[in-house]
Structure formats: C-alpha cells, structure tokens
Write an enzyme that holds these catalytic residues in place. Sequence first.
Site, mmCIF file in Angstrom:
data_model
loop_
_atom_site.group_PDB
_atom_site.id
_atom_site.type_symbol
_atom_site.label_atom_id
_atom_site.label_comp_id
_atom_site.label_asym_id
_atom_site.label_seq_id
_atom_site.Cartn_x
_atom_site.Cartn_y
_atom_site.Cartn_z
ATOM 1 N N ARG A 23 0.828 -1.213 0.000
ATOM 2 C CA ARG A 23 0.000 0.000 0.000
ATOM 3 C C ARG A 23 0.862 1.263 0.000
ATOM 4 N NH1 ARG A 23 -3.009 -3.075 4.122
ATOM 5 N NH2 ARG A 23 -4.870 -3.965 3.145
ATOM 6 N N ASN A 43 -4.656 -18.541 13.406
ATOM 7 C CA ASN A 43 -4.111 -19.491 14.377
ATOM 8 C C ASN A 43 -4.834 -19.422 15.715
ATOM 9 O OD1 ASN A 43 -3.041 -16.958 14.742
ATOM 10 N ND2 ASN A 43 -0.940 -17.640 15.076
ATOM 11 N N CYS A 44 -5.403 -18.267 16.039
ATOM 12 C CA CYS A 44 -6.171 -18.162 17.283
ATOM 13 C C CYS A 44 -7.504 -18.910 17.204
ATOM 14 C CB CYS A 44 -6.435 -16.694 17.628
ATOM 15 S SG CYS A 44 -4.920 -15.759 17.948
ATOM 16 N N THR A 274 16.843 -4.559 13.623
ATOM 17 C CA THR A 274 17.814 -5.366 14.355
ATOM 18 C C THR A 274 19.172 -4.662 14.316
ATOM 19 O OG1 THR A 274 18.610 -6.649 12.452
ATOM 20 C CG2 THR A 274 16.588 -7.420 13.542
ATOM 21 N N ASN A 275 20.205 -5.299 14.852
ATOM 22 C CA ASN A 275 21.553 -4.728 14.806
ATOM 23 C C ASN A 275 22.200 -4.866 13.431
ATOM 24 O OD1 ASN A 275 21.653 -7.604 15.446
ATOM 25 N ND2 ASN A 275 23.869 -7.337 15.580
ATOM 26 N N ASP A 284 6.298 -12.919 17.315
ATOM 27 C CA ASP A 284 6.569 -13.699 18.519
ATOM 28 C C ASP A 284 8.049 -13.957 18.751
ATOM 29 O OD1 ASP A 284 3.852 -13.752 18.633
ATOM 30 O OD2 ASP A 284 3.627 -15.894 18.217
ATOM 31 N N LYS A 434 -23.076 4.850 36.404
ATOM 32 C CA LYS A 434 -21.691 4.759 36.868
ATOM 33 C C LYS A 434 -21.136 3.450 36.330
ATOM 34 C CE LYS A 434 -22.568 7.247 41.201
ATOM 35 N NZ LYS A 434 -22.579 7.124 42.692
#
Length: 873
Positions: A23, A43-44, A274-275, A284, A434
């Site tokens: 996009r 996957n969930c 990353t480095n 994950d 409330k």
Amino acid sequence: MSKKVLIVGGVAGGASAAARLRRLDEDVHIVMFERDPYISFANCGLPYYIGGSIQDRSKLLVQTPEAMHKRFNIDVRIQSEVVSIDPVNKKVRVESIEKGSYEESYDALILSPGAKPIRPNLPGIESSKIHMLRNIPDTDKVKAKVAAEGTRSAVVIGGGFIGVEMAENLREAGLEVSLIEAGPQILAPFDTEMSSILAKELDEHGVNLIFSDMVQGFAEVGEQIQVQLASGTVLQSDLVLLAIGVSPDTSFLKDSGLEFGPRGHIVVNERMETNLDQVYAVGDAVEVVDFVNGTKTAIPLAGPANKQGRIAADNVSGLGTTYKGSQGTSIIKVFGVTGASTGNNEKTLQRLGLPYHVIYIHPSSHATYYPGATPISMKLIFDPKGTVLGAQAVGYSGVDKRIDDIATVIRFRGTVTDLTELELSYAPPYSSAKDPVNMAGFAAENILQGLTTVFVPKDLEGRDKNNTILVDVRSEIEHANGHIEGSINIPVDDLRGRLNELDPSKEIWVYCQVGLRGYTASRILQQKGYRVKNLTGGYKTYQMSQFTPKKKDNLTPNVDTAVASKEIAATGAMTEPETGTGTGTGTGTETGTGTVTPTVNATAFTANSSTIGAPSSKIETELAPDSVLDACGLCCPGPLIQVKMSMDPLLDGQVLKVTASDPGFYEDIKAWARMSNHTLLQLTKLPTGMIEAYLRKGVIEASASAPTGAGEQVIQTSNASTMVVFSGDLDKAIASFIIANGAASSGKKVTMFFTFWGLNIIRKDEKVHVNKNFIGKMFGAMMPRGSRKLTLSNMNMMGMGSKMIRSLMKSKNISSLEELIQMAIDQGVEIVACQMSMDLMGITREELIDGVGIGGVGYYLGQADQSGHNLFI
C-alpha cells in the site's frame, strides 16, 4: 531498479508487513517465504475448529497465496524455508520443495519466523499420540484423532491460553479431559484469585484439573498413552496435547550475527530494526519493551505482531514509525465465562520490587433493573501516585469493553482519576450510569485520598488476632450462610448502636459481600476514632482466593459414558450432571468425590447435584413451579432474601422457580435450603451465566414419590456420619479411621472434624518450613509431627506400646494407621481441620497432609445437622 524486500514468515506479522508495504509502495518487489502450505491463517481460531464452534475449515484461511498475489502483487513462495541469512552480501538461502536449494538477494529483510511449541526432552516424548498445535497441518491431525471412533479421552499439558482453550474445546467435542499445570494456577497473565474463576468454570464443566504437578514421562499402552506425573499419579488417555509454552523459532539465525536476548528472542529497537543493516524483525520471535514497567520482555500475541509488521513496513518505506512497547492486553473464553487482562499483574510488580495498590469490585454488566445483568469481578492495580498499572476482569458479559477502556487509559499513562472521569456510553441494556470502569476508579481514589485502608485475602494469614477484630458487616443470614472463620457479625445497619462491642484499642478489620458495605462501615468507624481496614472486594474475593479443584477419583473414562458424551457433543446438546459433594462453608473450600459424567437426557437434582446448560423449558414443564422469582441483578444477600420472601407465602409442597445472576447463589442456595428445611429439586447453571433453582417448600420424606421426570433425591439424615477427633492418641486415631472407613464403605457420607490434639494425626511427617511466632514454634516442637509419632493413651511404655500395637496390626494383616488414612481419603471421607484450633496451636495449612480441608465450628455443625449419628473421640 525497484527495491527488493524479502519477508520470512507469514501469518500475523509477515502478512501484515507485506500488505502494508504494498500500500505504501506500488513498485517495490516483495517476496514472502513460508515453509508451510498456508501463508496467513487464523491461528487463534484453531482450537475452536477442533471443538466444533467453527465448522468450516476454509474460514481459518485468512489469505491464500493466490489471493495475496492477485490483490497485492506479492511473490508468495510456500513450502519454502529460509535456512540461513548472509547479512554481508544481503542474501538468504532457501530450501524449497518445488525449486530445491537456492539463494535470494534483498535490499531489506523482514524476519517474522514466529515461535514454536516447546517440546521437552522426556521419556516417550516421540510418541505419535502426543500432539502440538501451531499450524493447519497440526490442526488437521488433532481434529482427525478427536473425530476417530475410539477416541474418548485427552490429556492437555499446560495451562496457558492454548492449553485452556484446547481443554474447553476437547470437552465440547465430547472427550473426557484432564489438564495438567506445573504451576499453582492456569493463565499466568492473571493473578491466582482471578484465574480461579476461570479454573472453576473448567472444573464445573468436568475438566479434571491437576495443579503443581509436573510430567515426568510418557508410555504407550496398547492404543492409549500414559502420562506419568511427579506425584506418582498416572493418567491414561487416547491423545495428549502438549501446550507448555513457546520459544522463538530462531535457530536458523544463530550464525547470522543478529543480537539475541537472554531467552533467544531477536533484539530490535523501537523501529523494529535489528543490529544488522536493513534487517527488521517482528512478531513472537522478538524482544519488546514492557510498556508499563519499561523492562525487556516477550509477549507472543497476535495484536502486537500485526502492529509490528505494519511498523516494520513503514520503516522500510522511510516513514520512521515507532513501536512503544506491549502491555499484554489479552482475553479468553472459558465455556460461558470471559476473562481479560491488561498491563502488569501483581506477580510481575512483586518480582520487580515496584510499589502498588490493588482494589477489587464486583459490579453488574449493566443496569440491574434491566433483564440479563450479570456480575463482573474486576481487579485494578495502580501505583502510589495513582497511575494505572494493570487490570483484570472475569464475567459473563461486558468484560471485554471494560478491559479495553482501562487498556486505553494505560496506553496514555492515565491515572485512577482519569478512570473516574471517563464519559462512557450508557443505556440500561449496556451499562450503568456509573460504569464499572468509573466504579473501579472511585474505589482506587478512596485509597489515595486516605478515605479508607484496605486489606486483601492473603493478609488474613498474617493477621495479629490479639490486636485486631475481624467483623462481618453483612446480614445475619449471609453470615450464617458462610463467613471468614474467626469473624463476629455486626450488620452495618446496626453498627452505630453496637460500637460498645468493639475494643477501641484494637484495629478493626471489616468485610461485607463485595466491599461496598465494608467501605461504609469503615467510614463510620474511622470517624468514630477507630483504626479500621476494609477487605477490598469483600467475601466474594475471599472465596475466589480459596478455590481448590475438585478431586476426580476416576481418571480413566468409562467407555459407555465417553461414547455417549461424544454423541451428545455431536448434536450440540451436552448436559452434564455433577456428582460429588460441595460445601458452602465460610472457608470457601470445595471438596468433590465424584467424576463428571455426561449422560443422555440427564437431569440433575438436589443440593449436591447440578446441571450445566440443561434445557430450561423441559425442566419447567416437568417441575411445574407454583411461583416464579427473578432475582437477576441482585448481589448477595439479595437473592436469598427474595427467596425467603417468596417461599413464606407458599404452601408445603409447592415449588418456587428462581433465576439469579450472582455466581455465589449457586452455592448459597444449597446451604440455605438445608438450613431452612426446604428441598432443592433442581439447580442449573445456564451458558449465559444465569442460575436456575427449583425449590419445594418443606422437606420431602424419603418414602414420598417424586414428581414424574424430576429425578428428585433427598439427603437422608441416616446416610451421613460425622465425628469430632479431639484426641491425638494412636489407639483412638486407629479407631476413628476404622469407623470412618467402615461407614464410607457402606455408602455413608463421612465427615471427620479434627480439633486440638487430633490435628497431630493429619500433620505431615516431614518438617515443613513456615513462618511462625514463638508460641507456634513451641507447640510445634512439643507435639508429635504426624501419625507415625503418635503415642498410646495407655501402656505407651516410652514408645514401646506404640511399636507393639503397630507390629501386632501388621501380623494380623490389619492396615496401618497411615494406610487407613489414605483409604479414607480414597473413599471420599471428608477430612476437615478446625481453623480455630490450628490458630491456637500454631499449625499452618502447609503442615497438613494433602486432601485436608479447613473449616470452623459452623461448618461442622452444618454437617452434623445432616448426620444420622455423631461421634466424639
């Protein structure tokens, strides 16, 4: 030439990065590698497909390679595994089923390898009967096994989100299910007392829960598999689902020069870099910042992974977007109950040594006068300045939006005052004027303003009983129906007129049902000059902290009932009668002696049985109530008071149908019916969380015929035995357990109440290291530790008598005292230790043998009231 971006891994992070990248840049050349056949799937949703809630497998496939290419012009290469990367030459090596081994160059690389299930190195772990759940092929294998004709039982190892969801769905599929958790609770993001509500829901739906026990190995036995536990317990089932956690799937990157965290996660900055130059990582497999406390952590959730994928794509395109950290907002369905959490829990804050306060509230999901309101149990954690650190909620309805509200406040570093000022949508079907979120803020603000000081259930363990008074400010009927041991009862409405009963030199600890009346009492007392604390969340929170799973004696399912269960599940009409004994005592302890066995057209009955999700209309037709009471939206003691008012005008033998939304009503009505001499015909917990009870006025004699289809049973006073074991002498202990085992074997319900010296009989033999005061240590040193050190009441002869009687018993083939004790526990004899005696003698729960409950004189008297005879030994 256009830029070339390689993406390793699909599903959440990788697929989100690919779509966002296209996009942003129509000309970039995007190649996505996925080693499995599926690039983006739900996957969930995998557990729910296995359990049958999701019927159509194709709905799990969020995006196909063909659709991804057509919509976004992405070169998707499935069954192609990236096995290494060369950051110097900016290349990756690929092993492809179709193309073989080859290299692919890149200008930018986004790593989204995900996490893999942990598979411990245990004996028998390679068995084909042990399954894991990560992808579609795994799902297909488990689904096929569950559907197979001979599959009747399953063992789930691990009490995290996947483990709990699989336990629920395997149960929904009709299997007998055991869930093993090495720790003391399920669902680590929740604190123990909050997770106990969800554990209880599993327990009540027949899932056999085993906590604080570790798997030692596996062994195939014919067509089944045995699971061997550290405690010596052996479970046998048709399949095992391993769900003990995940680890980053980064082994292929070990020689790449990437920087990794202490647990193997890829280290990234706020731009997901990353480095290594032009190498990004998401999902994950990455280490992130805990948004609340600022430490490094890993949170394997789909929401953060999707956001990280988008941010990585932004930075590849030069937008400079940053990821500010994860707060771990999550939610889970456990049968009819929903649990959600956000931010840090108490365990995390304690580990980091950060100061905090906590409050509990138990509001209704919407205005109680509008039908269908159900309770929500909420926990709010905040720092001394009022900044919200975390929240947890469990209930049947409205849990998600309350936690989402608080999660938003946390994201903006908001305070409890911000919670009080949130203007949230309101109409009676949806909320209250409330809102529960506002109420949580009010309760927290009261603490910060010094208007109240609170204590939590665990503080009761260290309460100085000589310098404090524990006061139950609920009504007399509530107190009689269950209370915290050692408390006196002064209803809040009587408090001003009974101040003379309270010693002003002592600190007053008050509690009510949910905390509100306790707060009112604390304000009265504080302004009268007393030092006072209120139990936040009240007795309901205390009961949550006392949950113990029911013991399931039969861990190998009956073939006939298991087959019936699968047949019922296939029709979507499972009804579960629960056999066992439940107590409505002040300790909140639950004991169980039976297995939950699904049966066709089962109807449960009386105060020690229940149904879950039974067809209400059929029951109502069979029981034909003479009066109907809607007690929904009322909190204790409201439902009980309304029941009494409705029962009073009825004639003996007439039936009252009650519907209530307070979860405590499920246990309360059992105890109330017994104390009030009415018959509880039917007790049903509906999937919506509502509780239905049918009560007949008066107690029906055993000879009376039950109405057709009611399945009525009445507890016979002659079919129960109770005994008080006061003595700690060996000969009297032996006699006690011989009598108890004899009574139990004849079908009697036996309760043994151990008090004073009798407590030594049920102490553990080994020394248990617990904190005690001087008196407790003195008693502990003087008293015999466990049954093996008991002496005879007569002719002990410095211990020779005890040895002689044990030797004689062995020669006569009579079971030893220790064998008799275990035999009694195995037969379902209820062993209860007197809390007051424990307190006086400095004995703690940890020093007692397994299987012992804790109770007071009120509980004993309740059991004795149903007993045909009572012994004092």
